[in-house]
Design an enzyme around this catalytic site. Structure first.
Site, mmCIF file in Angstrom:
data_model
loop_
_atom_site.group_PDB
_atom_site.id
_atom_site.type_symbol
_atom_site.label_atom_id
_atom_site.label_comp_id
_atom_site.label_asym_id
_atom_site.label_seq_id
_atom_site.Cartn_x
_atom_site.Cartn_y
_atom_site.Cartn_z
ATOM 1 N N CYS A 2 0.822 -1.204 0.000
ATOM 2 C CA CYS A 2 0.000 0.000 0.000
ATOM 3 C C CYS A 2 0.862 1.263 0.000
ATOM 4 O O CYS A 2 1.987 1.254 0.472
ATOM 5 C CB CYS A 2 -0.941 0.104 1.194
ATOM 6 S SG CYS A 2 -1.879 -1.391 1.502
ATOM 7 N N ARG A 29 2.977 0.235 -5.391
ATOM 8 C CA ARG A 29 2.934 -0.443 -4.097
ATOM 9 C C ARG A 29 1.649 -1.239 -3.901
ATOM 10 O O ARG A 29 1.491 -1.961 -2.912
ATOM 11 C CB ARG A 29 3.047 0.581 -2.968
ATOM 12 C CG ARG A 29 4.232 1.492 -3.070
ATOM 13 C CD ARG A 29 4.257 2.457 -1.920
ATOM 14 N NE ARG A 29 4.418 1.750 -0.671
ATOM 15 C CZ ARG A 29 5.575 1.370 -0.180
ATOM 16 N NH1 ARG A 29 6.686 1.633 -0.807
ATOM 17 N NH2 ARG A 29 5.641 0.727 0.973
ATOM 18 N N TRP A 70 -3.004 -2.585 -1.567
ATOM 19 C CA TRP A 70 -2.715 -3.966 -1.976
ATOM 20 C C TRP A 70 -3.329 -4.820 -0.875
ATOM 21 O O TRP A 70 -2.861 -4.812 0.269
ATOM 22 C CB TRP A 70 -1.210 -4.181 -2.066
ATOM 23 C CG TRP A 70 -0.803 -5.491 -2.638
ATOM 24 C CD1 TRP A 70 -0.694 -5.814 -3.955
ATOM 25 C CD2 TRP A 70 -0.412 -6.672 -1.920
ATOM 26 N NE1 TRP A 70 -0.271 -7.111 -4.096
ATOM 27 C CE2 TRP A 70 -0.087 -7.666 -2.875
ATOM 28 C CE3 TRP A 70 -0.304 -6.993 -0.562
ATOM 29 C CZ2 TRP A 70 0.329 -8.939 -2.527
ATOM 30 C CZ3 TRP A 70 0.116 -8.266 -0.218
ATOM 31 C CH2 TRP A 70 0.426 -9.220 -1.186
ATOM 32 N N ASN A 96 -0.532 1.107 6.301
ATOM 33 C CA ASN A 96 0.218 0.138 5.498
ATOM 34 C C ASN A 96 0.839 -0.832 6.494
ATOM 35 O O ASN A 96 1.416 -0.411 7.486
ATOM 36 C CB ASN A 96 1.304 0.896 4.712
ATOM 37 C CG ASN A 96 2.272 -0.023 3.990
ATOM 38 O OD1 ASN A 96 1.941 -1.174 3.711
ATOM 39 N ND2 ASN A 96 3.443 0.475 3.697
ATOM 40 N N GLY A 97 0.693 -2.133 6.253
ATOM 41 C CA GLY A 97 1.224 -3.132 7.185
ATOM 42 C C GLY A 97 0.113 -4.053 7.649
ATOM 43 O O GLY A 97 -0.961 -4.091 7.043
ATOM 44 N N GLU A 457 15.613 -15.982 -14.170
ATOM 45 C CA GLU A 457 15.162 -14.594 -14.284
ATOM 46 C C GLU A 457 14.255 -14.433 -15.510
ATOM 47 O O GLU A 457 13.244 -13.729 -15.453
ATOM 48 C CB GLU A 457 16.371 -13.649 -14.348
ATOM 49 C CG GLU A 457 16.053 -12.179 -14.547
ATOM 50 C CD GLU A 457 15.123 -11.573 -13.510
ATOM 51 O OE1 GLU A 457 14.855 -12.196 -12.464
ATOM 52 O OE2 GLU A 457 14.612 -10.466 -13.758
ATOM 53 N N LYS A 461 10.398 -13.081 -15.344
ATOM 54 C CA LYS A 461 9.909 -11.915 -16.094
ATOM 55 C C LYS A 461 8.655 -12.292 -16.886
ATOM 56 O O LYS A 461 7.670 -11.573 -16.894
ATOM 57 C CB LYS A 461 10.962 -11.395 -17.085
ATOM 58 C CG LYS A 461 12.104 -10.597 -16.529
ATOM 59 C CD LYS A 461 11.775 -9.223 -16.013
ATOM 60 C CE LYS A 461 11.356 -9.193 -14.583
ATOM 61 N NZ LYS A 461 12.246 -9.268 -13.503
ATOM 62 N N GLU A 464 5.567 -13.094 -14.548
ATOM 63 C CA GLU A 464 5.080 -11.921 -13.803
ATOM 64 C C GLU A 464 4.183 -11.033 -14.657
ATOM 65 O O GLU A 464 3.182 -10.515 -14.196
ATOM 66 C CB GLU A 464 6.262 -11.048 -13.339
ATOM 67 C CG GLU A 464 6.945 -11.494 -12.079
ATOM 68 C CD GLU A 464 8.067 -10.542 -11.664
ATOM 69 O OE1 GLU A 464 8.125 -10.182 -10.497
ATOM 70 O OE2 GLU A 464 8.895 -10.158 -12.522
ATOM 71 N N HIS A 480 15.404 -34.842 -15.089
ATOM 72 C CA HIS A 480 14.991 -35.294 -13.760
ATOM 73 C C HIS A 480 13.547 -34.890 -13.457
ATOM 74 O O HIS A 480 13.189 -34.727 -12.289
ATOM 75 C CB HIS A 480 15.945 -34.732 -12.700
ATOM 76 C CG HIS A 480 17.360 -35.201 -12.879
ATOM 77 N ND1 HIS A 480 17.734 -36.519 -12.708
ATOM 78 C CD2 HIS A 480 18.481 -34.540 -13.262
ATOM 79 C CE1 HIS A 480 19.034 -36.640 -12.952
ATOM 80 N NE2 HIS A 480 19.502 -35.456 -13.304
ATOM 81 N N LYS A 573 5.458 -3.704 -6.195
ATOM 82 C CA LYS A 573 6.906 -3.543 -6.342
ATOM 83 C C LYS A 573 7.638 -3.660 -5.017
ATOM 84 O O LYS A 573 8.707 -4.240 -4.925
ATOM 85 C CB LYS A 573 7.213 -2.186 -6.977
ATOM 86 C CG LYS A 573 8.681 -2.068 -7.317
ATOM 87 C CD LYS A 573 8.919 -1.135 -8.446
ATOM 88 C CE LYS A 573 10.334 -1.229 -8.947
ATOM 89 N NZ LYS A 573 10.630 -2.501 -9.619
HETATM 90 C C1 G6P Z 1 8.692 -8.209 -5.302
HETATM 91 C C2 G6P Z 1 8.646 -7.710 -6.721
HETATM 92 C C3 G6P Z 1 9.835 -8.285 -7.495
HETATM 93 C C4 G6P Z 1 11.135 -7.900 -6.780
HETATM 94 C C5 G6P Z 1 11.120 -8.395 -5.321
HETATM 95 C C6 G6P Z 1 12.335 -7.894 -4.527
HETATM 96 O O1 G6P Z 1 8.492 -9.579 -5.253
HETATM 97 O O2 G6P Z 1 7.440 -8.099 -7.351
HETATM 98 O O3 G6P Z 1 9.833 -7.749 -8.802
HETATM 99 O O4 G6P Z 1 12.209 -8.472 -7.441
HETATM 100 O O5 G6P Z 1 9.956 -7.883 -4.680
HETATM 101 O O6 G6P Z 1 12.314 -6.490 -4.475
HETATM 102 P P1 G6P Z 1 13.540 -5.629 -3.998
HETATM 103 O O7 G6P Z 1 13.026 -4.222 -3.954
HETATM 104 O O8 G6P Z 1 13.924 -6.124 -2.624
HETATM 105 O O9 G6P Z 1 14.631 -5.816 -4.972
#
Ligand code: G6P
Length: 578
Positions: A2, A29, A70, A96-97, A457, A461, A464, A480, A573
Site C-alpha cells: 500500500c 505499491r 494492496w 500500510n502493514g 530470471e 519476467k 510476472e 529429472h 513492487k
Molecule cells: C517483489 C517484486 C519483485 C522484486 C522483489 C524484490 O516480489 O514483485 O519484482 O524483485 O519484490 O524487491 P527488492 O526491492 O527487494 O529488490
C-alpha cells in the site's frame, strides 16, 4: 504494502487532481483500490476499487490524506479501501502493514459497527475509542497495544495536523516551506520538495504546514534532513508508452551509472569479501541477480552462500563476526530482507547493501552500501535494477583478483552490446517472437552455469507480466522431471554459451526430440534452434546480456495480450508484508 500520502499546508490549498497524481505515483505499491479524504468542516471521503485511471478529481484542500491499496485482510471492496472513517466520523486513517492482533482489539470495541473486514478499520475505531483531548499523548499510549507492522497516517476533525507512526513499514516526510507531506516513498513528492526526513522505527508525531514534531519512546527527537538527488524525468514515461519499456531502454546507461562509486568503499568491501564468509540475501529478481553473481565468485575461488531472504532465519545462527552479508534490493524495503537482517543484528556480521533507494530502511541498516544509481524504477518488474545489481556484484567479484580499474573496464565493454540489444531493431525482432508465443500456456527456459540464473530470471519476467506459466531450469535438471511436461510445440528458451556449449545444445536436442519449439539465445545460430535471438558478448556477462531480449519479449507478450506491463495483477513492487 500500500501507498500512503498525507498533505498539509498552511498557505495554498492543493488541487485534489494534483494530490491524485501523488497517490498514483505510489500505485506500484498496490493498486486494487484507492481513496482520498480531505478536511473541510467535516471529513470528506472518496473511495473506488481498481486502479487510479483518472486523476481528475474536482476540489481542493490544505489537509488531504490518500491511499492506494494492496489487499491483505479483506477482499477488494470499497468498504475495505482506505482511508477508513471512525464510527463517530471524526478520524480518517490510512495504514500500510498488518495489525496482527486486530481481532483482540476488535473484541474490545463493543457497540462499534464495521463495514469491512480489514485490520485497518479496526485500528481506526480502536484509536477513536482511546483518543482523548490530548491527541498526541493518547495516540502514543495506543501504539504499544498494536502488534504487527504499521505505517499509519490519520487526521482528526477540528485539528490542522496529520498524525503518523511507523513500525517496520516505510514512512518519510517531505519538507516544503509552507507544506509538509507524509508518504510511503519520496516518489510522490520529489517534484514539490527534495528535502526529506526518513522516519525510524518507533517514531510517531505529527506534521503541520510549517512544523514537524517527531517522538520516539516518549521523547521528542530530531531526525536528519536529507536531499533527494533523483532526476524527475526518470519518474516520467516521456515518449514511452510504459515504464517497463522505458526502464528496459535505460539499461544502456546502467553500467556508467553503477560505476559512479567511491573506490575506497569498494576496496574495503572487497578486502572483507576476500577474508570473510559471504552470505548473499535477497528476494525475487534481486535473488536471481545474486545467483548469477555466485558463479563469478566461484570462479574467483570464493564460495558465497546465496539465500532467499524469507528462508534466511534458518541460516542466521551460522552468521557471525567473520561473516559479510551482501543484501541486494532495489527498494530497500522488502520486509523479508529487513527481517532477515534483523535476525543477525547482534551477530557482529558486516552488512553491505546493494540498493537503489537511498535512505531506505535497508540503506540505513547497513554498515556499508553500494548504490545502484539508476534512478526510480516505477514498473513493478525489475529490469534496470537487475542489470545494476548483477553489474555491481560482478564488479566486486572481479576485484577479488583484478584491480578495480580493470574490473571497471571489463564491464564497460558490454555497453555497446546493451545498446544494440535495446535498440529499436532488436525490439522489433523480439516483437515477432511474441506474436508466435501469445497463445502459449506453458513455457520453459533452460541454461547451464551462469545461464541457469538467466533462465530463472527469464521465466520470472515472463510469468510476472504475461501470466504465461514459465519455469526456469538448469539444463541438467530437465531429464529429472521437467521433460515430462514437453508436448508438441511447447516453447523452450535455451540460453547457449559461446564456449563449452555441447551439453546445453544436447539438452536442447533432448527437448526438441519430444516436440519442443526451441528458441535459442546465443552468439551463433545452431541447427537445433527453431528461432534464434542473437546475443554477442562475453559469457561472463551473459546474465545481463541474455536476459535483456527476454525482458523485451515479456513486455511485448503483455502488451499483445492487452495487459498493463507496469502493474501486473496481484503483484506489488515493494513487498512490505510477510
Ligand atoms: C517483489 C517484486 C519483485 C522484486 C522483489 C524484490 O516480489 O514483485 O519484482 O524483485 O519484490 O524487491 P527488492 O526491492 O527487494 O529488490
Amino acid at each position: 504494502m500500500c501507498g500512503i500520502v498525507g498533505y498539509i499546508s498552511n498557505k495554498e490549498k492543493l488541487k485534489l487532481a494534483k494530490f491524485m497524481t501523488m497517490i498514483k505515483s505510489l500505485d506500484y505499491r498496490g493498486y486494487d483500490s484507492w481513496g482520498v479524504s480531505h478536511l473541510s468542516d467535516k471529513i470528506n471521503l472518496i473511495k473506488e476499487i481498481g486502479k487510479i485511471e483518472n486523476t481528475d478529481l474536482p476540489g481542493e484542500s490544505n489537509l488531504i490524506l490518500g491511499h492506494t491499496r494492496w489487499a491483505t485482510h479483506g477482499g477488494v471492496t470499497k468498504e475495505n479501501a482506505h482511508p477508513h472513517l471512525s464510527n463517530d466520523k471524526n478520524i480518517s486513517l490510512v495504514h500500510n502493514g498488518i495489525i496482527e492482533n486486530y481481532q483482540e482489539l476488535k473484541s474490545k470495541l463493543d457497540g462499534f459497527n464495521f463495514s469491512g473486514q480489514t485490520d485497518s478499520e479496526v485500528l481506526t475505531n480502536y484509536i477513536q475509542s482511546k483518543l482523548t483531548e490530548d491527541t498526541l499523548s493518547s495516540f502514543a499510549q495506543i501504539l504499544p497495544d498494536l502488534k504487527g507492522t504499521y505505517a499509519i497516517g490519520f487526521l482528526k476533525r477540528g485539528e490542522n495536523k496529520i498524525y503518523f507512526a511507523r513500525k517496520d513499514s516505510p514512512l518519510v516526510l517531505g519538507i516544503g516551506k509552507d507544506e509538509k507531506i507524509l508518504s510511503s516513498d519520496v516518489t510522490s513528492f520529489f517534484d514539490r520538495t527534495k528535502t526529506v526526513i526518513y522516519l525510524e522505527d518507533g517514531d510517531y508525531g505529527y506534521i503541520e504546514g510549517n512544523s514537524v514534531k517527531i517522538f520516539n519512546s516518549g521523547e521528542e527527537v530530531e531526525r536528519k534532513k536529507s536531499t533527494i538527488t533523483w532526476d524527475i524525468d526518470k519518474a516520467r514515461k516521456g515518449e514511452f508508452e510504459h515504464f517497463m519499456l522505458k526502464e528496459i531502454s535505460e539499461q544502456v546507461d546502467v553500467i556508467n551509472q553503477v560505476l559512479i562509486q567511491d573506490s575506497k568503499n569498494i576496496s574495503s568491501i572487497v578486502n572483507d569479501l576476500k577474508t570473510k564468509n559471504i552470505f548473499m540475501v535477497a528476494c525475487g529478481t534481486s535473488y536471481n541477480a545474486a545467483l548469477a553473481a555466485e558463479y563469478e565468485f566461484l570462479k574467483q575461488g570464493i564460495m558465497p552462500k546465496v539465500i532467499r531472504a524469507h528462508e534466511f532465519r534458518s541460516y542466521s545462527k551460522f552468521v557471525d563476526k567473520n561473516s559479510i552479508v551482501l543484501a541486494i534490493s532495489q527498494s530497500g524495503e522488502t520486509i523479508d530482507l529487513i527481517d532477515a537482517l534483523k535476525s543477525i543484528k547482534n551477530s557482529g556480521a558486516e552488512i553491505v547493501s546493494i540498493v537503489n533507494v537511498q535512505g531506505s530502511t535497508l540503506d540505513r541498516m547497513s554498515d556499508k552500501r553500494i548504490y545502484m544509481n539508476v534512478g526510480p524504477e516505477i514498473c513493478v518488474l525489475s529490469t534496470k535494477s537487475y542489470t545494476a545489481s548483477v553489474s555491481i556484484l560482478m564488479l566486486l567479484a572481479g576485484c577479488i583478483t583484478d584491480t578495480y580499474e580493470t574490473s571497471k573496464a571489463n564491464l564497460t565493454e558490454i555497453i555497446r552490446q546493451i545498446y544494440y540489444l535495446t535498440s529499436e531493431n532488436s525490439r522489433k525482432y523480439t516483437k515477432e517472437l511474441s506474436q508466435l508465443l501469445r497463445y502459449t500456456k506453458h513455457l520453459f527456459t533452460i541454461g547451464r552455469k551462469r545461464d541457469y540464473p538467466t533462465a530463472m530470471e527469464a521465466a520470472l519476467k515472463i510469468k510476472e507480466v504475461s501470466y504465461i506459466h514459465a519455469e526456469g531450469f538448469a539444463g541438467g535438471q530437465i531429464k529429472h522431471g521437467p521433460i515430462a511436461m514437453i508436448e508438441n510445440g511447447t516453447p523452450c528458451i535455451v540460453f547457449v554459451s559461446n564456449k563449452n556449449n555441447s551439453e546445453i545444445l544436447s539438452n536442447a536436442q533432448e527437448l526438441k526430440s519430444r516436440g519442443a519449439f526451441i528458441i535459442g539465445v546465443s552468439d551463433k545460430n545452431h541447427d537445433v534452434f527453431d528461432f534464434w535471438i542473437k546475443v554477442i558478448g562475453p559469457d561472463k556477462y551473459s546474465p545481463i546480456l541474455r536476459t535483456i531480449p527476454i525482458q523485451i519479449l515479456a513486455y511485448y507478450l503483455a502488451v499483445l495480450k492487452g495487459l498493463d506491463p507496469d502493474k501486473p495483477r496481484n503483484l506489488a513492487k515493494s513487498v512490505t508484508v510477510k
